[in-house]
Write a protein that holds these residues in place. Structure first.
Motif, short mmCIF file in Angstrom:
data_model
loop_
_atom_site.label_atom_id
_atom_site.label_comp_id
_atom_site.label_asym_id
_atom_site.label_seq_id
_atom_site.Cartn_x
_atom_site.Cartn_y
_atom_site.Cartn_z
N SER A 24 0.88 -1.16 0.00
CA SER A 24 0.00 0.00 0.00
C SER A 24 0.92 1.22 0.00
N ALA A 25 0.38 2.36 -0.44
CA ALA A 25 1.20 3.57 -0.50
C ALA A 25 1.78 3.88 0.87
N LEU A 26 0.98 3.69 1.91
CA LEU A 26 1.42 4.05 3.25
C LEU A 26 2.58 3.16 3.72
N VAL A 27 2.50 1.87 3.41
CA VAL A 27 3.57 0.95 3.82
C VAL A 27 4.86 1.30 3.07
N VAL A 28 4.74 1.53 1.78
CA VAL A 28 5.95 1.85 1.00
C VAL A 28 6.59 3.13 1.52
N GLU A 29 5.77 4.13 1.77
CA GLU A 29 6.32 5.40 2.25
C GLU A 29 6.97 5.21 3.62
N SER A 38 16.49 2.57 -1.06
CA SER A 38 15.51 2.31 -2.12
C SER A 38 14.55 1.26 -1.58
N VAL A 39 13.48 1.01 -2.32
CA VAL A 39 12.56 -0.06 -1.93
C VAL A 39 12.37 -1.01 -3.11
N THR A 40 11.95 -2.24 -2.79
CA THR A 40 11.52 -3.17 -3.84
C THR A 40 10.06 -3.53 -3.60
N LEU A 41 9.27 -3.48 -4.66
CA LEU A 41 7.87 -3.89 -4.62
C LEU A 41 7.81 -5.30 -5.21
N ASP A 42 7.37 -6.27 -4.41
CA ASP A 42 7.51 -7.68 -4.80
C ASP A 42 6.23 -8.22 -5.43
N ALA A 43 6.29 -8.47 -6.73
CA ALA A 43 5.14 -9.02 -7.45
C ALA A 43 5.29 -10.52 -7.69
N GLN A 44 6.36 -11.14 -7.12
CA GLN A 44 6.46 -12.60 -7.24
C GLN A 44 5.79 -13.26 -6.03
N HIS A 45 6.37 -13.05 -4.85
CA HIS A 45 5.78 -13.64 -3.65
C HIS A 45 4.94 -12.63 -2.87
N PHE A 47 2.35 -8.93 -2.81
CA PHE A 47 1.00 -8.60 -3.30
C PHE A 47 1.03 -7.36 -4.18
N ALA A 48 2.11 -7.20 -4.92
CA ALA A 48 2.27 -6.02 -5.76
C ALA A 48 1.60 -6.22 -7.10
N THR A 49 0.30 -5.94 -7.14
CA THR A 49 -0.41 -5.89 -8.42
C THR A 49 0.04 -4.62 -9.14
N PHE A 50 -0.34 -4.49 -10.42
CA PHE A 50 0.15 -3.33 -11.18
C PHE A 50 -0.34 -2.02 -10.57
N ASP A 51 -1.60 -1.97 -10.14
CA ASP A 51 -2.10 -0.72 -9.53
C ASP A 51 -1.29 -0.36 -8.28
N ARG A 52 -0.97 -1.40 -7.48
CA ARG A 52 -0.17 -1.15 -6.27
C ARG A 52 1.24 -0.68 -6.63
N ILE A 53 1.77 -1.22 -7.73
CA ILE A 53 3.10 -0.81 -8.18
C ILE A 53 3.09 0.68 -8.56
N VAL A 54 2.06 1.07 -9.30
CA VAL A 54 1.95 2.48 -9.73
C VAL A 54 1.89 3.39 -8.51
N GLU A 55 1.08 3.02 -7.52
CA GLU A 55 0.96 3.79 -6.27
C GLU A 55 2.25 3.73 -5.45
N GLY A 56 2.83 2.53 -5.40
CA GLY A 56 4.01 2.32 -4.55
C GLY A 56 5.20 3.12 -5.04
N ILE A 57 5.36 3.21 -6.36
CA ILE A 57 6.46 4.00 -6.91
C ILE A 57 6.28 5.47 -6.53
N ALA A 58 5.02 5.95 -6.59
CA ALA A 58 4.75 7.35 -6.21
C ALA A 58 5.04 7.56 -4.73
N ALA A 59 4.66 6.58 -3.90
CA ALA A 59 4.88 6.71 -2.45
C ALA A 59 6.37 6.73 -2.13
#
Ligand code: 3PY
Ligand code: MG
Length: 255
Positions: A24-29, A38-45, A47-59
């Protein structure tokens, strides 16, 4: 948020990355503001769906930090989408050989190295470059890291590192321990895993590319940095949360 060029990783001090599975944006921030570089958003194991990735990069950008995306196993279609959404780099799991590494590079690097399709959207706007400037620079400024976590990958390590456009390798010590123990254990402290680490760092140095690794614990993270890994990923967020919660309960005498 800045780029995460491979050259800076090779030459710089160890870089600690916060690994996020519930982005979620709040967790990433929160993870980014804890001080990780830096952070990594994990879409393998995770819960980084594409929408979450878009938000997470902004956060992450709000905290002034670049974001990497670990891709799922099923092909590389998300890879360039993540770069278009402003990811500083992408991580491909379970790369076994040079052919797989070349297929990954083809998806994420522009010609003449690969065949990334043009449409960089937020990646372009984050870069501050003109369209032609981004086309000229993006291959250098965006990281493509291949995960080394199988017996096959260890055997092909030099060939994988030699693939043009592949920026570096990232070791998955959990899968590597499962592979090297023939499915008997998941334990990054297995002697066979530890023995492989120094050879991996040496191979990456020969190739003048960064060696990165995931660390299950801060103690392991410090050990990996001391061994010469230049990018050390620590987490995940869910473990930080679980451990913090368990410690709080223990502190009130409930565990
Ligand atoms: C592994 O250790 O296998 C990983 O993929 C790290 O998340
Ligand atoms: Mg793995």
């Amino acid at each position: 948020p800045g780029a995460l060029g491979a050259a800076a990783l090779v030459n710089g001090a160890p870089h600690f990355n916060g690994w996020v599975q519930a982005p979620s944006a709040l967790v990433v921030e929160t993870i980014a503001r804890a001080g990780f570089a830096s952070v990594t958003l994990d879409a393998q194991h995770g819960f980084a769906t594409f929408d979450r990735i878009v938000e997470g990069i902004a956060a992450a950008a709000l905290a002034g930090r670049p974001a990497l995306v670990r891709l799922p196993l099923d092909g590389f279609s998300l890879a360039a989408q993540a770069l278009d959404a402003g990811a500083a780099g992408v991580i491909a799991p379970m790369i076994d050989d040079a052919a797989m590494a070349r297929a990954f590079v083809a998806a994420v690097k522009f010609p003449p190295i690969g065949r990334r399709s043009w449409g960089p959207n937020r990646g372009l706007s984050f870069s501050g470059l003109s369209r032609d400037g981004y086309l000229a620079e993006a291959n250098r400024r965006t990281l493509a890291l291949a995960m080394i976590e199988t017996v096959e990958a260890l055997a092909a390590l030099d060939d994988i590192l030699a693939v043009e456009g592949l920026d570096g390798v990232l070791i998955g010590p959990n899968d590597l321990s499962v592979a090297l123990s023939g499915g008997a254990a998941v334990d990054p402290a297995l002697p066979a895993v530890v023995k492989a680490l120094d050879a991996i760092v040496a191979a990456a140095r020969r190739a003048k590319k960064p060696a990165a690794i995931f660390a299950n614990t801060p103690t392991l993270a410090a050990d990996y940095a001391a061994r010469g890994f230049s990018l050390v990923c620590l987490g995940p967020d869910l473990a930080f949360l679980q451990q913090g919660a368990a410690r709080a309960l223990a502190d009130v005498g409930e565990a």
